[in-house]
Each structure stands twice: as structure tokens, then as C-alpha cells.
Design a protein around this motif. Structure first.
Motif, PDB file in Angstrom:
ATOM      1  N   ASP A  58       0.857  -1.187   0.000  1.00  0.00           N
ATOM      2  CA  ASP A  58       0.000   0.000   0.000  1.00  0.00           C
ATOM      3  C   ASP A  58       0.893   1.237   0.000  1.00  0.00           C
ATOM      4  O   ASP A  58       1.169   1.819   1.036  1.00  0.00           O
ATOM      5  CB  ASP A  58      -0.890  -0.031   1.248  1.00  0.00           C
ATOM      6  CG  ASP A  58      -1.976   1.019   1.206  1.00  0.00           C
ATOM      7  OD1 ASP A  58      -2.033   1.769   0.218  1.00  0.00           O
ATOM      8  OD2 ASP A  58      -2.769   1.081   2.155  1.00  0.00           O
ATOM      9  N   LEU A  59       1.360   1.640  -1.201  1.00  0.00           N
ATOM     10  CA  LEU A  59       2.356   2.705  -1.302  1.00  0.00           C
ATOM     11  C   LEU A  59       1.786   4.054  -1.726  1.00  0.00           C
ATOM     12  O   LEU A  59       2.341   5.090  -1.393  1.00  0.00           O
ATOM     13  CB  LEU A  59       3.444   2.305  -2.317  1.00  0.00           C
ATOM     14  CG  LEU A  59       4.270   1.056  -1.990  1.00  0.00           C
ATOM     15  CD1 LEU A  59       5.246   0.783  -3.131  1.00  0.00           C
ATOM     16  CD2 LEU A  59       5.011   1.244  -0.681  1.00  0.00           C
ATOM     17  N   ASP A  60       0.710   4.058  -2.515  1.00  0.00           N
ATOM     18  CA  ASP A  60       0.180   5.305  -3.099  1.00  0.00           C
ATOM     19  C   ASP A  60       1.285   6.065  -3.830  1.00  0.00           C
ATOM     20  O   ASP A  60       1.394   7.293  -3.720  1.00  0.00           O
ATOM     21  CB  ASP A  60      -0.447   6.203  -2.027  1.00  0.00           C
ATOM     22  CG  ASP A  60      -1.839   5.724  -1.634  1.00  0.00           C
ATOM     23  OD1 ASP A  60      -2.388   4.880  -2.364  1.00  0.00           O
ATOM     24  OD2 ASP A  60      -2.356   6.174  -0.604  1.00  0.00           O
ATOM     25  N   LYS A  61       2.114   5.353  -4.576  1.00  0.00           N
ATOM     26  CA  LYS A  61       3.201   5.965  -5.330  1.00  0.00           C
ATOM     27  C   LYS A  61       2.666   6.345  -6.706  1.00  0.00           C
ATOM     28  O   LYS A  61       2.661   5.534  -7.637  1.00  0.00           O
ATOM     29  CB  LYS A  61       4.380   4.997  -5.449  1.00  0.00           C
ATOM     30  CG  LYS A  61       5.692   5.661  -5.835  1.00  0.00           C
ATOM     31  CD  LYS A  61       6.823   4.671  -5.740  1.00  0.00           C
ATOM     32  CE  LYS A  61       8.162   5.322  -6.049  1.00  0.00           C
ATOM     33  NZ  LYS A  61       8.544   6.343  -5.065  1.00  0.00           N
ATOM     34  N   VAL A  62       2.175   7.600  -6.824  1.00  0.00           N
ATOM     35  CA  VAL A  62       1.475   8.034  -8.032  1.00  0.00           C
ATOM     36  C   VAL A  62       2.471   8.335  -9.140  1.00  0.00           C
ATOM     37  O   VAL A  62       3.263   9.263  -9.042  1.00  0.00           O
ATOM     38  CB  VAL A  62       0.601   9.269  -7.743  1.00  0.00           C
ATOM     39  CG1 VAL A  62      -0.149   9.703  -9.008  1.00  0.00           C
ATOM     40  CG2 VAL A  62      -0.387   8.961  -6.635  1.00  0.00           C
ATOM     41  N   ARG A  63       2.418   7.539 -10.202  1.00  0.00           N
ATOM     42  CA  ARG A  63       3.312   7.724 -11.343  1.00  0.00           C
ATOM     43  C   ARG A  63       2.824   6.852 -12.491  1.00  0.00           C
ATOM     44  O   ARG A  63       2.206   5.804 -12.264  1.00  0.00           O
ATOM     45  CB  ARG A  63       4.749   7.354 -10.974  1.00  0.00           C
ATOM     46  CG  ARG A  63       4.905   5.926 -10.440  1.00  0.00           C
ATOM     47  CD  ARG A  63       6.310   5.664  -9.977  1.00  0.00           C
ATOM     48  NE  ARG A  63       6.480   4.309  -9.457  1.00  0.00           N
ATOM     49  CZ  ARG A  63       7.646   3.804  -9.089  1.00  0.00           C
ATOM     50  NH1 ARG A  63       8.750   4.525  -9.193  1.00  0.00           N
ATOM     51  NH2 ARG A  63       7.731   2.575  -8.632  1.00  0.00           N
ATOM     52  N   SER A  64       3.105   7.280 -13.705  1.00  0.00           N
ATOM     53  CA  SER A  64       2.726   6.512 -14.881  1.00  0.00           C
ATOM     54  C   SER A  64       3.827   5.533 -15.270  1.00  0.00           C
ATOM     55  O   SER A  64       3.560   4.385 -15.607  1.00  0.00           O
ATOM     56  CB  SER A  64       2.424   7.452 -16.057  1.00  0.00           C
ATOM     57  OG  SER A  64       2.056   6.726 -17.198  1.00  0.00           O
TER      58      SER A  64
END
Length: 215
Positions: free
Chosen positions: A54-60
Motif C-alpha cells: 500500500d504505497l500510493d506511489k502516483v506515477r505513470s
């Protein structure tokens, strides 16, 4: 890493803010066509497995320098109970193994990422074709986390002919691949028909689109 005691509302605010600076592509970089499936069907669900973080590492772009055959995954999220209308502002997590069949653990974050769907329910991930491991069909995990209502967790599979071509290339060819990487997996036999992607060649890699339908 995400703050695990943050409220759902404030957490989504953080995700949306991050998405403004880590969008799924420039306005002119439109995803491949992904029309809603016939009959407006629900996406087959599956467990998230032992490697979800559960990282919520927002990236494409989730590659982090990992070597492999480039792969772009274009997703469109729709709410089946609402006539398959696009669902905006929903977080979609993606994670999968590297070319050697290993997942990032112990603080590493390669081949993991989160995107927030736009007004058309779309987002895109830039990654590599996953390697094989254990007795499982090669796959990409995903988890949909909408603001309200039920989400879903499942995985995408790849056609075996494509996998055999990919696994003959560097760096996958360092390990002898199974002759039939999909058919040995019971999960693939259960949901593979509906969850197998249809990649098309693009530059040095592949690209695929899929419409995810949630309840």
C-alpha cells in the motif's frame, strides 16, 4: 510510503494532488481504444497475492530502470451498475514481477505504481512485460480503489505466443522459460479467457488496452 493513519478523504486528496504532477500522459498522448466490453460485464476478480504494498506511489512510468521489453497498459474504468459510464478520480494500483520473476520488496518499489483516472475514466502505465515465476502464468496485478462503492482486485494475462517471443529476448532469455507458461496455472484456466490482454506491437515493445468494469 503512504501514511497508514490518514483518513480516506485526506488520502484521496493527496492522491489527486500527486496526479496533477504525475499524470498518465500529455493531453495529446491518448490511450489506445478501449471500448466497454459487450454486455457491460464485470471484470473477473482474483486475490491480490502476497506481494501487494500500500504505497500510493502516483506515477505513470513504473519501470525504475528495470530491463525488459517495454509495455504500455491503457486502462479505462467504468461502473457497470451505472450503465458502464466512465469512473473518474479512482485510484488504480498496478504491480508485477521483473524479467527474472522477482517482485520489489524490502523497501524497493520498482514495477509498482498508482494512477488516478481522468474524467473519461482513463489512465496509463508504462512498464515492461513481466517475467515468469513459480507455477503461475505471467501476470500483472491491479487493484481499483474508488472513492465510494466496491472496488476490485484482479490480474491481466498475456497470450502464450507473445510470451514465447518475449522470453527469447534479453534479459528474459537468461532463464529457460516453460514451454507453456499459461496453461500450467489453474487461475489462468479459470479467468484467462476474459483477462488475457491483446497487445499490439509498438516501437521496441507492446501496448494493450483494457476496460475494467466494477460493480
Amino acid at each position: 510510503m503512504a501514511e497508514y493513519h490518514t483518513s480516506r478523504t485526506s488520502r484521496r486528496t493527496v492522491l489527486l494532488a500527486a496526479a496533477l504532477t504525475a499524470s498518465c500522459g500529455a493531453p495529446t498522448d491518448r490511450p489506445a481504444s478501449a471500448a466497454p466490453p459487450p454486455g457491460c460485464v464485470l471484470t473477473a476478480e482474483a486475490g491480490e497475492g502476497p506481494y501487494y504494498l500500500d504505497l500510493d506511489k502516483v506515477r505513470s512510468d513504473i519501470t525504475e530502470g528495470q530491463k525488459g521489453v517495454p509495455f504500455r497498459l491503457d486502462l479505462t474504468l467504468v461502473r457497470v451498475s451505472n450503465g458502464c459510464r466512465p469512473l473518474a478520480d479512482a485510484a488504480i494500483d498496478v504491480w508485477h514481477a521483473d524479467a527474472a520473476g522477482d517482485y520489489s520488496t524490502g523497501g524497493a518499489t520498482f514495477l509498482r505504481g498508482t494512477q488516478v483516472t481522468d474524467a473519461a475514466g482513463r489512465c496509463a502505465f508504462h512498464t515492461i512485460v513481466p517475467g515468469w515465476y513459480a507455477g503461475l502464468a505471467p501476470h500483472i496485478h491491479f487493484k481499483v480503489r474508488p472513492d465510494s462503492g466496491k472496488g476490485t482486485t484482479s490480474q491481466f494475462f498475456f497470450p502464450e505466443p507473445l510470451l514465447r517471443q518475449v522470453y527469447a529476448r534479453h534479459p528474459y532469455a537468461r532463464r529457460p522459460a516453460p514451454a507453456h507458461p499459461n496453461e500450467r496455472d489453474g487461475r489462468y484456466r479459470e479467468t484467462g479467457a476474459t483477462m488475457t490482454l491483446a497487445p499490439v506491437a509498438e516501437a521496441a515493445g507492446y501496448r494493450a488496452a483494457f476496460t475494467v468494469g466494477i460493480a
